[in-house]
Design an enzyme around this catalytic site. Structure first.
Site, short mmCIF file in Angstrom:
data_model
loop_
_atom_site.label_atom_id
_atom_site.label_comp_id
_atom_site.label_asym_id
_atom_site.label_seq_id
_atom_site.Cartn_x
_atom_site.Cartn_y
_atom_site.Cartn_z
N SER A 42 29.72 10.90 -14.91
CA SER A 42 29.93 9.45 -14.91
C SER A 42 30.95 8.99 -13.88
O SER A 42 31.00 7.80 -13.56
CB SER A 42 30.37 8.98 -16.31
OG SER A 42 31.68 9.42 -16.61
N LYS A 102 37.63 7.23 -17.16
CA LYS A 102 36.98 6.16 -16.41
C LYS A 102 38.01 5.50 -15.49
O LYS A 102 39.20 5.76 -15.57
CB LYS A 102 36.39 5.09 -17.34
CG LYS A 102 35.46 5.60 -18.43
CD LYS A 102 34.11 6.05 -17.92
CE LYS A 102 33.20 6.50 -19.06
NZ LYS A 102 31.94 7.10 -18.55
#
Length: 267
Positions: A42, A102
């Site tokens: 990701s 993230k």
């Protein structure tokens, strides 16, 4: 008898040394740095599956997830700074407590929106510039043996898996690399979201392969993340291996050893 006593004393000293070393390692892990393996794609191209890094738990001061001791809030405030837009952060999922990593996109009070794959912050466009093509081998990656997603699918096993790579400049923030795999993906049109006070909005750099704050927790995303869920900031990749085990030395990536995380890098 003297020899036996000396041998016994030597064993006790060795045991004490090991115990002290383990205690020291535990204190360092609890108070300062936490190891973290990248399990998914990701955050490509900034972080690859199999990257190993240490999370700086003192970067923002301590939350209940980064340190359980009453000493920590005092110690953490001395060296802490506020989270910055563009930081790469490890945090606990607000629902299930799983560790996520993230990029911090939205600050408290910000309005975040995605329009046709382009990020807008408080109505201002985050400029995107082409940065070539990210190419990786279409082979199982990491211990979970996940296959990469490819813009040029279908790709034969062992073939070149491609993704469009772009520089994205955050308004008032840093520039970093992102990937685009498909147009009109599930997160390419989302929002607008208003980030609540005390919470933050996160996105993966691999925009079409990240369940992040663009998606609600009911849709397997993370929603906005309270500060108390922060674990720390990712600063540097220490080691990297693309294989099923770190012992498979032929899958090591020496060019990624000791590479800074905060400044995104091209492959």
């Amino acid at each position: 008898m003297a020899t036996k006593s000396k041998a016994k004393g030597g064993i006790l000293e060795l045991v004490k040394t090991i115990v002290y070393a383990l205690l020291l390692a535990g204190v360092i892990r609890t108070l300062f740095f936490q190891p973290f393996w990248i399990p998914s794609g990701s955050m490509k191209p900034t972080l690859l599956i199999g990257d190993f890094l240490f999370v700086n738990k003192m970067a923002y001061g301590y939350s209940r997830h980064s340190c359980p001791f009453s000493l920590c809030p005092f110690t953490g405030r001395i060296l802490a700074r506020d989270p910055h837009r563009g930081d790469v952060v490890v945090f606990k999922h607000p629902t299930n407590g799983t560790d996520y990593i993230k990029r911090l996109i939205g600050m408290p009070g910000d309005t975040v929106e995605m329009r046709d794959g382009v990020l807008f912050l408080n109505g201002e466009e985050a400029k995107q510039e082409p940065a070539g093509v990210f190419v990786e081998e279409n082979e199982p990656q990491g211990p979970m043996r996940a296959l990469p997603r490819c813009m040029n699918a279908p790709v034969e096993p062992g073939g070149d898996c491609e993704s469009a790579m772009l520089w994205e400049t955050l308004p008032g923030g840093p520039r970093h690399l992102i990937l685009n795999i498909e147009d009109d993906g599930p997160g390419d049109n989302a929002g607008p979201f208003t980030v609540p006070e005390g919470e933050y909005f996160f996105m993966g750099d691999n925009r079409d392969n990240s369940l992040d704050s663009r998606f609600s927790r009911g849709a397997f995303g993370v929603g906005s993340v309270p500060f108390e869920n922060f674990v720390g900031r990712a600063d540097r990749v220490i080691f990297s291996s693309g294989g099923a085990s770190m012992l498979f030395f032929w899958t090591w990536r020496p060019d990624r050893f000791f590479v800074p995380v905060q400044v995104a890098f091209a492959p």
